[in-house]
Enzyme design. Structure first.
Site, PDB file in Angstrom:
ATOM      1  N   LYS A  13       0.840  -1.220   0.000  1.00 36.25           N
ATOM      2  CA  LYS A  13       0.000   0.000   0.000  1.00 36.25           C
ATOM      3  C   LYS A  13       0.870   1.263   0.000  1.00 36.25           C
ATOM      4  O   LYS A  13       0.651   2.175  -0.778  1.00 36.25           O
ATOM      5  CB  LYS A  13      -0.916   0.050   1.237  1.00 36.25           C
ATOM      6  CG  LYS A  13      -1.870  -1.103   1.370  1.00 36.25           C
ATOM      7  CD  LYS A  13      -2.741  -0.960   2.603  1.00 36.25           C
ATOM      8  CE  LYS A  13      -1.971  -0.986   3.913  1.00 36.25           C
ATOM      9  NZ  LYS A  13      -1.287  -2.263   4.210  1.00 36.25           N
ATOM     10  N   ARG A  88      -9.021   1.371   8.837  1.00 35.61           N
ATOM     11  CA  ARG A  88      -8.673  -0.015   9.116  1.00 35.61           C
ATOM     12  C   ARG A  88      -9.804  -0.737   9.851  1.00 35.61           C
ATOM     13  O   ARG A  88      -9.669  -1.912  10.170  1.00 35.61           O
ATOM     14  CB  ARG A  88      -7.412  -0.061   9.978  1.00 35.61           C
ATOM     15  CG  ARG A  88      -6.132  -0.336   9.187  1.00 35.61           C
ATOM     16  CD  ARG A  88      -4.996  -0.372  10.178  1.00 35.61           C
ATOM     17  NE  ARG A  88      -3.837  -1.054   9.705  1.00 35.61           N
ATOM     18  CZ  ARG A  88      -2.742  -0.440   9.247  1.00 35.61           C
ATOM     19  NH1 ARG A  88      -2.714   0.855   9.141  1.00 35.61           N
ATOM     20  NH2 ARG A  88      -1.687  -1.148   8.915  1.00 35.61           N
ATOM     21  N   ARG A 160      11.529  -1.650  10.927  1.00 37.43           N
ATOM     22  CA  ARG A 160      10.478  -1.293  11.881  1.00 37.43           C
ATOM     23  C   ARG A 160      10.381  -2.326  12.999  1.00 37.43           C
ATOM     24  O   ARG A 160      10.487  -3.517  12.755  1.00 37.43           O
ATOM     25  CB  ARG A 160       9.127  -1.187  11.148  1.00 37.43           C
ATOM     26  CG  ARG A 160       8.988   0.105  10.385  1.00 37.43           C
ATOM     27  CD  ARG A 160       7.815   0.117   9.455  1.00 37.43           C
ATOM     28  NE  ARG A 160       6.566  -0.372  10.032  1.00 37.43           N
ATOM     29  CZ  ARG A 160       5.402  -0.326   9.382  1.00 37.43           C
ATOM     30  NH1 ARG A 160       5.332   0.197   8.161  1.00 37.43           N
ATOM     31  NH2 ARG A 160       4.308  -0.795   9.943  1.00 37.43           N
TER      32      ARG A 160
HETATM   33  P1  ADP Z   1       2.253  -1.770   3.264  1.00 36.76           P
HETATM   34  O1  ADP Z   1       2.306  -0.269   3.175  1.00 36.76           O
HETATM   35  O2  ADP Z   1       1.053  -2.366   2.598  1.00 36.76           O
HETATM   36  O3  ADP Z   1       2.442  -2.284   4.662  1.00 36.76           O
HETATM   37  P2  ADP Z   1       4.831  -1.648   1.877  1.00 36.76           P
HETATM   38  O4  ADP Z   1       4.535  -0.742   0.726  1.00 36.76           O
HETATM   39  O5  ADP Z   1       5.629  -1.088   2.994  1.00 36.76           O
HETATM   40  O6  ADP Z   1       3.478  -2.332   2.428  1.00 36.76           O
HETATM   41  O7  ADP Z   1       5.557  -2.944   1.276  1.00 36.76           O
HETATM   42  C1  ADP Z   1       5.979  -4.027   2.132  1.00 36.76           C
HETATM   43  C2  ADP Z   1       7.355  -4.533   1.680  1.00 36.76           C
HETATM   44  O8  ADP Z   1       7.230  -5.176   0.410  1.00 36.76           O
HETATM   45  C3  ADP Z   1       8.388  -3.424   1.503  1.00 36.76           C
HETATM   46  O9  ADP Z   1       9.652  -3.932   1.880  1.00 36.76           O
HETATM   47  C4  ADP Z   1       8.319  -3.120  -0.001  1.00 36.76           C
HETATM   48  O10 ADP Z   1       9.571  -2.600  -0.479  1.00 36.76           O
HETATM   49  C5  ADP Z   1       8.019  -4.498  -0.588  1.00 36.76           C
HETATM   50  N1  ADP Z   1       7.188  -4.438  -1.785  1.00 36.76           N
HETATM   51  C6  ADP Z   1       6.200  -3.552  -2.080  1.00 36.76           C
HETATM   52  N2  ADP Z   1       5.636  -3.819  -3.288  1.00 36.76           N
HETATM   53  C7  ADP Z   1       6.276  -4.941  -3.754  1.00 36.76           C
HETATM   54  C8  ADP Z   1       6.148  -5.746  -4.949  1.00 36.76           C
HETATM   55  N3  ADP Z   1       5.232  -5.464  -5.895  1.00 36.76           N
HETATM   56  N4  ADP Z   1       6.948  -6.822  -5.068  1.00 36.76           N
HETATM   57  C9  ADP Z   1       7.879  -7.120  -4.100  1.00 36.76           C
HETATM   58  N5  ADP Z   1       8.041  -6.413  -2.968  1.00 36.76           N
HETATM   59  C10 ADP Z   1       7.261  -5.333  -2.784  1.00 36.76           C
HETATM   60  P1  AMP Z   2       1.228   0.832   8.924  1.00 35.76           P
HETATM   61  O1  AMP Z   2       2.409   1.736   8.812  1.00 35.76           O
HETATM   62  O2  AMP Z   2       0.063   1.282   8.095  1.00 35.76           O
HETATM   63  O3  AMP Z   2       1.592  -0.618   8.696  1.00 35.76           O
HETATM   64  O4  AMP Z   2       0.726   0.942  10.447  1.00 35.76           O
HETATM   65  C1  AMP Z   2       1.560   0.553  11.526  1.00 35.76           C
HETATM   66  C2  AMP Z   2       0.736   0.415  12.800  1.00 35.76           C
HETATM   67  O5  AMP Z   2       0.156   1.694  13.151  1.00 35.76           O
HETATM   68  C3  AMP Z   2      -0.454  -0.545  12.734  1.00 35.76           C
HETATM   69  O6  AMP Z   2      -0.076  -1.897  12.948  1.00 35.76           O
HETATM   70  C4  AMP Z   2      -1.333   0.012  13.864  1.00 35.76           C
HETATM   71  O7  AMP Z   2      -0.855  -0.355  15.142  1.00 35.76           O
HETATM   72  C5  AMP Z   2      -1.139   1.527  13.710  1.00 35.76           C
HETATM   73  N1  AMP Z   2      -2.126   2.088  12.762  1.00 35.76           N
HETATM   74  C6  AMP Z   2      -1.881   2.687  11.563  1.00 35.76           C
HETATM   75  N2  AMP Z   2      -3.006   3.081  10.976  1.00 35.76           N
HETATM   76  C7  AMP Z   2      -4.024   2.722  11.811  1.00 35.76           C
HETATM   77  C8  AMP Z   2      -5.451   2.826  11.763  1.00 35.76           C
HETATM   78  N3  AMP Z   2      -6.074   3.376  10.710  1.00 35.76           N
HETATM   79  N4  AMP Z   2      -6.169   2.350  12.813  1.00 35.76           N
HETATM   80  C9  AMP Z   2      -5.558   1.811  13.880  1.00 35.76           C
HETATM   81  N5  AMP Z   2      -4.232   1.644  13.977  1.00 35.76           N
HETATM   82  C10 AMP Z   2      -3.457   2.097  12.961  1.00 35.76           C
END
Ligand code: ADP
Ligand code: AMP
Length: 215
Positions: A13, A88, A160
């Protein structure tokens, strides 16, 4: 345009939201990034959010909704935004809808980035993040040009705390229980589009731009 990114933690995302924001000149609004920025600055909000984030739980709706509504009320959001990680829960989606309705407005599009659970742990364990600009990398799939350094702003990248395997599993179960129902919620509103998030990052983006351009 107001776009919502849906999908499991690690589905991509944030990666896609950043690309959408750049291409369509929209602010990228990530509640996770807002919490992490607060944590870095040592604010009360950051401390409170950390208690939940470290456990893989959701931060309570009241707190999350308040920071989100404050953020989207800012001037740069007046022509739209890409929401990443919000809503969420169903109550969060309902508050957003009712606040927009008061302004005679509505969400235009919800994009579900679909990735099976099997792929998620691998993605999360290799994720590296820039806490300054919100850019995300993957040590294997999407490496930065210089190891450990953000391409965009030169900051050191971090792993993270909540990307540990145990926490990721918990976050996935929270996703299925509390967030996945949003897919139905936006399908019923007729604004949900699904893309295959297992493809290469650029191919996922091509599918997303096709969806956005068709709105
Ligand atoms: P989210 O925001 O949904 O938690 P991220 O955008 O941070 O996910 O992506 C999660 C991990 O997967 C990151 O390390 C990112 O670089 C990697 N990633 C994102 N899109 C792809 C893809 N299409 N193929 C492989 N790895 C990806
Ligand atoms: P993210 O960076 O989107 O993966 O979010 C990291 C963490 O932040 C999540 O696992 C939750 O603990 C908190 N968080 C982020 N967005 C929300 C949301 N919309 N509602 C509740 N918790 C959130």
């Amino acid at each position: 345009m107001k776009i919502i990114m849906l999908g499991a933690p690690g589905a991509g995302k944030g990666t896609q939201a950043k690309m959408i924001a750049d291409k369509y000149s929209l602010p990228h609004v990530s509640t996770g990034d807002i919490f992490r920025a607060n944590l870095k600055e040592g604010t009360e909000l950051g401390k409170k959010a950390k208690e939940y984030m470290d456990k893989g739980a959701l931060v309570p709706d009241e707190l999350t909704v308040e920071i989100l509504l404050d953020r989207v009320a800012k001037d740069d959001c007046k022509n739209g935004y890409v929401l990443d990680g919000f809503p969420r829960t169903i109550p969060q989606a309902e508050v957003l809808d009712s606040e927009l309705k008061k302004l005679g407005d509505a969400v235009d599009l919800a994009i579900d980035v679909e990735v099976p659970d099997e792929n998620i742990v691998r993605r999360m364990s290799g994720r590296r993040a820039c806490l300054k600009c919100g850019a995300t990398y993957h040590v294997e799939y999407i490496p930065p040009k210089k190891e450990g350094i953000c391409d965009d702003c030169g900051e050191p990248l971090v792993q993270r705390d909540d990307d540990k395997e145990e926490t990721v599993k918990k976050r996935l179960s929270v996703y299925h229980e509390q967030t996945q129902p949003l897919i139905d919620y936006y399908t019923k509103k007729g604004i949900l589009k699904t893309v295959d998030g297992t493809k290469d990052m650029k191919d996922v983006f091509a599918d997303i731009t096709a969806v956005i351009d068709a709105v």
